[in-house]
Write a protein that holds these residues in place. Structure first.
Motif, mmCIF file in Angstrom:
data_model
loop_
_atom_site.group_PDB
_atom_site.id
_atom_site.type_symbol
_atom_site.label_atom_id
_atom_site.label_comp_id
_atom_site.label_asym_id
_atom_site.label_seq_id
_atom_site.Cartn_x
_atom_site.Cartn_y
_atom_site.Cartn_z
ATOM 1 N N VAL A 1 -28.364 -14.358 -11.736
ATOM 2 C CA VAL A 1 -27.260 -13.621 -11.760
ATOM 3 C C VAL A 1 -27.148 -13.439 -13.311
ATOM 4 N N GLU A 2 -27.074 -12.088 -13.835
ATOM 5 C CA GLU A 2 -26.732 -11.834 -15.214
ATOM 6 C C GLU A 2 -25.341 -11.804 -15.556
ATOM 7 N N LYS A 3 -24.785 -11.648 -16.756
ATOM 8 C CA LYS A 3 -23.348 -11.594 -17.134
ATOM 9 C C LYS A 3 -23.051 -10.296 -16.638
ATOM 10 N N ARG A 4 -23.820 -9.105 -16.754
ATOM 11 C CA ARG A 4 -23.625 -7.721 -16.211
ATOM 12 C C ARG A 4 -23.022 -8.023 -14.717
ATOM 13 N N ASP A 5 -23.600 -8.726 -13.835
ATOM 14 C CA ASP A 5 -23.433 -8.731 -12.399
ATOM 15 C C ASP A 5 -22.193 -9.440 -12.254
ATOM 16 N N ILE A 6 -21.883 -10.322 -12.861
ATOM 17 C CA ILE A 6 -20.604 -11.241 -13.128
ATOM 18 C C ILE A 6 -19.544 -10.152 -13.422
ATOM 19 N N LEU A 7 -19.566 -9.547 -14.189
ATOM 20 C CA LEU A 7 -18.732 -8.559 -14.894
ATOM 21 C C LEU A 7 -18.305 -7.424 -13.787
ATOM 22 N N SER A 8 -19.225 -6.886 -13.172
ATOM 23 C CA SER A 8 -19.341 -6.092 -12.171
ATOM 24 C C SER A 8 -18.578 -6.547 -10.830
ATOM 25 N N GLY A 9 -18.974 -7.833 -10.513
ATOM 26 C CA GLY A 9 -18.244 -8.463 -9.574
ATOM 27 C C GLY A 9 -16.818 -8.701 -9.963
ATOM 28 N N ARG A 10 -16.309 -9.258 -11.047
ATOM 29 C CA ARG A 10 -14.868 -9.259 -11.384
ATOM 30 C C ARG A 10 -14.294 -8.066 -11.651
ATOM 31 N N VAL A 11 -14.673 -7.215 -11.964
ATOM 32 C CA VAL A 11 -14.130 -5.781 -12.079
ATOM 33 C C VAL A 11 -13.730 -5.219 -10.734
ATOM 34 N N GLU A 12 -14.646 -5.472 -9.716
ATOM 35 C CA GLU A 12 -14.530 -5.145 -8.257
ATOM 36 C C GLU A 12 -13.356 -5.913 -7.571
ATOM 37 N N SER A 13 -13.257 -7.251 -7.893
ATOM 38 C CA SER A 13 -12.199 -8.109 -7.595
ATOM 39 C C SER A 13 -10.981 -7.694 -8.029
ATOM 40 N N ALA A 14 -10.863 -7.465 -9.206
ATOM 41 C CA ALA A 14 -9.690 -6.806 -10.119
ATOM 42 C C ALA A 14 -9.247 -5.544 -9.256
ATOM 43 N N ARG A 15 -10.202 -4.863 -9.211
ATOM 44 C CA ARG A 15 -9.839 -3.409 -8.598
ATOM 45 C C ARG A 15 -9.136 -3.697 -7.140
ATOM 46 N N ASP A 16 -9.849 -4.603 -6.379
ATOM 47 C CA ASP A 16 -9.301 -4.870 -4.898
ATOM 48 C C ASP A 16 -8.015 -5.634 -5.037
ATOM 49 N N ALA A 17 -7.749 -6.479 -5.938
ATOM 50 C CA ALA A 17 -6.612 -6.969 -5.935
ATOM 51 C C ALA A 17 -5.338 -5.784 -6.422
ATOM 52 N N GLN A 18 -5.608 -4.925 -7.292
ATOM 53 C CA GLN A 18 -4.651 -3.904 -7.524
ATOM 54 C C GLN A 18 -4.288 -3.010 -6.417
ATOM 55 N N ASP A 19 -5.584 -2.604 -5.655
ATOM 56 C CA ASP A 19 -5.139 -1.831 -4.545
ATOM 57 C C ASP A 19 -4.309 -2.723 -3.381
ATOM 58 N N ASP A 20 -4.602 -3.970 -3.124
ATOM 59 C CA ASP A 20 -3.762 -4.809 -2.282
ATOM 60 C C ASP A 20 -2.259 -4.633 -2.959
ATOM 61 N N ALA A 21 -2.021 -4.900 -4.208
ATOM 62 C CA ALA A 21 -0.847 -5.180 -4.700
ATOM 63 C C ALA A 21 -0.062 -3.628 -4.879
ATOM 64 N N LYS A 22 -0.843 -2.613 -4.753
ATOM 65 C CA LYS A 22 -0.350 -1.395 -4.562
ATOM 66 C C LYS A 22 0.382 -1.115 -3.251
ATOM 67 N N GLN A 23 -0.408 -1.573 -2.257
ATOM 68 C CA GLN A 23 0.037 -1.475 -0.995
ATOM 69 C C GLN A 23 1.282 -2.144 -0.565
ATOM 70 N N GLN A 24 1.117 -3.472 -1.052
ATOM 71 C CA GLN A 24 2.082 -4.368 -0.941
ATOM 72 C C GLN A 24 3.636 -3.757 -1.721
ATOM 73 N N PHE A 25 3.629 -3.342 -2.825
ATOM 74 C CA PHE A 25 4.784 -2.768 -3.250
ATOM 75 C C PHE A 25 5.312 -1.663 -2.602
ATOM 76 N N ALA A 26 4.506 -0.695 -2.154
ATOM 77 C CA ALA A 26 4.688 0.216 -1.278
ATOM 78 C C ALA A 26 5.579 -0.289 -0.015
ATOM 79 N N SER A 27 5.081 -1.200 0.541
ATOM 80 C CA SER A 27 5.548 -1.760 1.711
ATOM 81 C C SER A 27 6.826 -2.575 1.519
ATOM 82 N N ALA A 28 7.151 -3.001 0.127
ATOM 83 C CA ALA A 28 8.432 -3.879 -0.147
ATOM 84 C C ALA A 28 9.342 -2.464 -0.352
ATOM 85 N N LEU A 29 8.927 -1.514 -0.842
ATOM 86 C CA LEU A 29 9.689 -0.374 -1.193
ATOM 87 C C LEU A 29 10.333 0.035 0.447
ATOM 88 N N GLU A 30 9.412 0.118 1.220
ATOM 89 C CA GLU A 30 9.975 0.565 2.567
ATOM 90 C C GLU A 30 10.940 -0.285 3.235
#
Length: 218
Positions: free
Chosen positions: A37-66
């Protein structure tokens, strides 16, 4: 482009090992690299995790607005239940926002280590042409990373005014749990809608930049 099975397997392995390894980053990297597992793979995995966290947060904020819209539209029922639902939506938004911040910090950490290592290893090339090509690729990758992390940071910053607005509304209801308080909150709806929409747009931009950056790493 979706990750290949082997790439997904490496990222999955990284997540499992990272969860079990303690100590400094250098120890983690050496152990992970021993498993391929190279640092390149680690970075890709962490970017993916950050992306997913932002998507979850986006949906939660929209839900809170509703939930806030439902609150200011109150026309009868249990005020205590109304407050509990709004307070719960706010608390879930706080949790998701914190997760976004943590994931972005994790991306920064591994990106800095990856780029420093890459830069240091340029001197190890015997071939001047390969060294030049690698340096150019490093600059290109850093440029794409900077665009992505800047988009993530902009999205991160847009969470603060929305969280503050929701906290204000929850506190106001907590201290004034009556129909008159609900009526007073209606004047706040337009501002919260505007801030939440700006957040969603910033999150969408950051998610798109993350997807594009992940593709370049694959």
């Amino acid at each position: 482009m979706n990750p290949t099975p082997s790439a997904r397997a490496r990222v999955a392995l990284f997540l499992i090992l990272a969860a079990t390894l303690g100590g400094c980053q250098a120890v983690k990297y050496r152990t992970l690299e021993a498993f391929g597992v190279e640092k390149r793979d680690i970075l890709s995995g962490r970017v993916e995790s950050a992306r997913d966290a932002q998507d979850d947060a986006k949906q939660q904020f929209a839900s809170a607005l509703e939930q806030f819209r439902a609150t200011v539209s109150f026309d009868g029922g249990e005020l205590e239940d109304l407050y509990d639902r709004l307070s719960g939506a706010y608390e879930r938004s706080v949790d998701d926002a914190e997760r976004v911040r943590e994931r972005i910090d994790e991306v920064r950490d591994v990106a800095e280590d990856l780029f420093n290592e890459w830069s240091d290893e340029l001197d190890e090339y015997e071939s001047a042409d390969l060294r030049r090509r690698s340096r150019e690729l490093l600059r290109e990758t850093q440029g794409r990373y900077e665009r992505m992390i800047a988009a993530m940071e902009r999205a991160e910053a847009t969470m603060d005014p929305v969280l503050q607005s929701f906290e204000d509304q929850v506190l106001f209801l907590k201290h004034n749990l009556n129909a008159r308080a609900i009526s007073a909150l209606r004047s706040e709806l337009e501002g919260i809608e505007s801030d939440t929409q700006a957040l969603i747009e910033a999150m969408n931009e950051a998610i798109a930049e993350a997807d594009a950056f992940i593709q370049t790493l694959e």
